[in-house]
Write a protein that holds these residues in place. Sequence first.
Motif, PDB file in Angstrom:
ATOM      1  N   ALA A   1      37.301  35.751  31.492  1.00  0.00           N
ATOM      2  CA  ALA A   1      38.181  36.132  32.455  1.00  0.00           C
ATOM      3  C   ALA A   1      37.015  37.446  33.866  1.00  0.00           C
ATOM      4  O   ALA A   1      37.234  37.289  34.808  1.00  0.00           O
ATOM      5  N   GLY A   2      36.240  38.488  33.353  1.00  0.00           N
ATOM      6  CA  GLY A   2      35.381  38.818  33.856  1.00  0.00           C
ATOM      7  C   GLY A   2      34.325  38.126  34.595  1.00  0.00           C
ATOM      8  O   GLY A   2      34.751  38.858  35.843  1.00  0.00           O
ATOM      9  N   TYR A   3      33.892  37.563  34.163  1.00  0.00           N
ATOM     10  CA  TYR A   3      32.396  36.474  35.103  1.00  0.00           C
ATOM     11  C   TYR A   3      34.009  35.810  36.346  1.00  0.00           C
ATOM     12  O   TYR A   3      33.239  35.965  37.207  1.00  0.00           O
ATOM     13  N   TYR A   4      35.275  34.984  35.576  1.00  0.00           N
ATOM     14  CA  TYR A   4      35.605  34.472  37.021  1.00  0.00           C
ATOM     15  C   TYR A   4      36.082  34.938  38.048  1.00  0.00           C
ATOM     16  O   TYR A   4      36.019  34.554  39.589  1.00  0.00           O
ATOM     17  N   LEU A   5      36.764  36.487  37.609  1.00  0.00           N
ATOM     18  CA  LEU A   5      36.773  37.705  38.541  1.00  0.00           C
ATOM     19  C   LEU A   5      35.687  38.194  39.888  1.00  0.00           C
ATOM     20  O   LEU A   5      36.355  38.018  40.618  1.00  0.00           O
ATOM     21  N   ARG A   6      34.652  38.036  39.106  1.00  0.00           N
ATOM     22  CA  ARG A   6      33.561  38.798  39.406  1.00  0.00           C
ATOM     23  C   ARG A   6      32.650  38.084  40.707  1.00  0.00           C
ATOM     24  O   ARG A   6      32.349  38.191  41.289  1.00  0.00           O
ATOM     25  N   TYR A   7      32.288  37.089  39.645  1.00  0.00           N
ATOM     26  CA  TYR A   7      31.716  36.192  40.141  1.00  0.00           C
ATOM     27  C   TYR A   7      32.210  34.974  41.292  1.00  0.00           C
ATOM     28  O   TYR A   7      31.595  34.375  41.317  1.00  0.00           O
ATOM     29  N   GLU A   8      33.088  33.504  39.970  1.00  0.00           N
ATOM     30  CA  GLU A   8      33.766  32.801  40.964  1.00  0.00           C
ATOM     31  C   GLU A   8      34.821  32.954  41.905  1.00  0.00           C
ATOM     32  O   GLU A   8      34.588  32.291  42.513  1.00  0.00           O
TER      33      GLU A   8
ATOM     34  N   LYS B   1      36.200  43.922  41.526  1.00  0.00           N
ATOM     35  CA  LYS B   1      35.795  45.937  40.666  1.00  0.00           C
ATOM     36  C   LYS B   1      36.533  45.233  39.476  1.00  0.00           C
ATOM     37  O   LYS B   1      36.123  45.613  38.022  1.00  0.00           O
ATOM     38  N   LEU B   2      37.421  44.585  39.920  1.00  0.00           N
ATOM     39  CA  LEU B   2      38.683  44.294  38.960  1.00  0.00           C
ATOM     40  C   LEU B   2      37.321  43.517  37.543  1.00  0.00           C
ATOM     41  O   LEU B   2      37.860  43.838  36.229  1.00  0.00           O
ATOM     42  N   GLY B   3      37.004  42.278  37.693  1.00  0.00           N
ATOM     43  CA  GLY B   3      35.403  41.509  37.515  1.00  0.00           C
ATOM     44  C   GLY B   3      34.893  42.537  35.852  1.00  0.00           C
ATOM     45  O   GLY B   3      34.765  42.097  34.921  1.00  0.00           O
ATOM     46  N   PHE B   4      34.428  43.333  37.220  1.00  0.00           N
ATOM     47  CA  PHE B   4      32.911  44.477  36.396  1.00  0.00           C
ATOM     48  C   PHE B   4      34.168  44.762  35.801  1.00  0.00           C
ATOM     49  O   PHE B   4      33.338  45.142  34.668  1.00  0.00           O
ATOM     50  N   ALA B   5      35.083  45.478  35.711  1.00  0.00           N
ATOM     51  CA  ALA B   5      35.749  46.261  34.841  1.00  0.00           C
ATOM     52  C   ALA B   5      35.607  45.512  33.185  1.00  0.00           C
ATOM     53  O   ALA B   5      35.805  45.595  32.145  1.00  0.00           O
TER      54      ALA B   5
END
Length: 94
Positions: free
Chosen positions: A36-43, A49-53
């Motif tokens: 979920a973090g990868y998807y929100l940050r990179y895709e 910021k939420l993806g990194f968190a």
Amino acid sequence: MAWDWCFLFVASNWEKIGDIFRIILLAGSTVRIHYAGYYLRYENQKYPKLGFALIFLSALFFGASLFLIAQIYNINANNSTLVLVWLLGVSPLI
């Protein structure tokens, strides 16, 4: 609100859950949070910021899962090797 009951249910019945299901639950939640973090940050790139968190949270979940699995199999938790494995496991995230 519904997730609160799920967490309470799992926590109250943790001793009754089988070892294999516990490991699947711990590893699955770690992988899902990381994805979920990868998807929100990179895709998706709408919430970096939420993806990194979430990626950081998955690193913490990896450590917690590692120590809980060690506890399941009665491995000494005071052993510094577990911390080394944790640091090596999250080093690709750096």
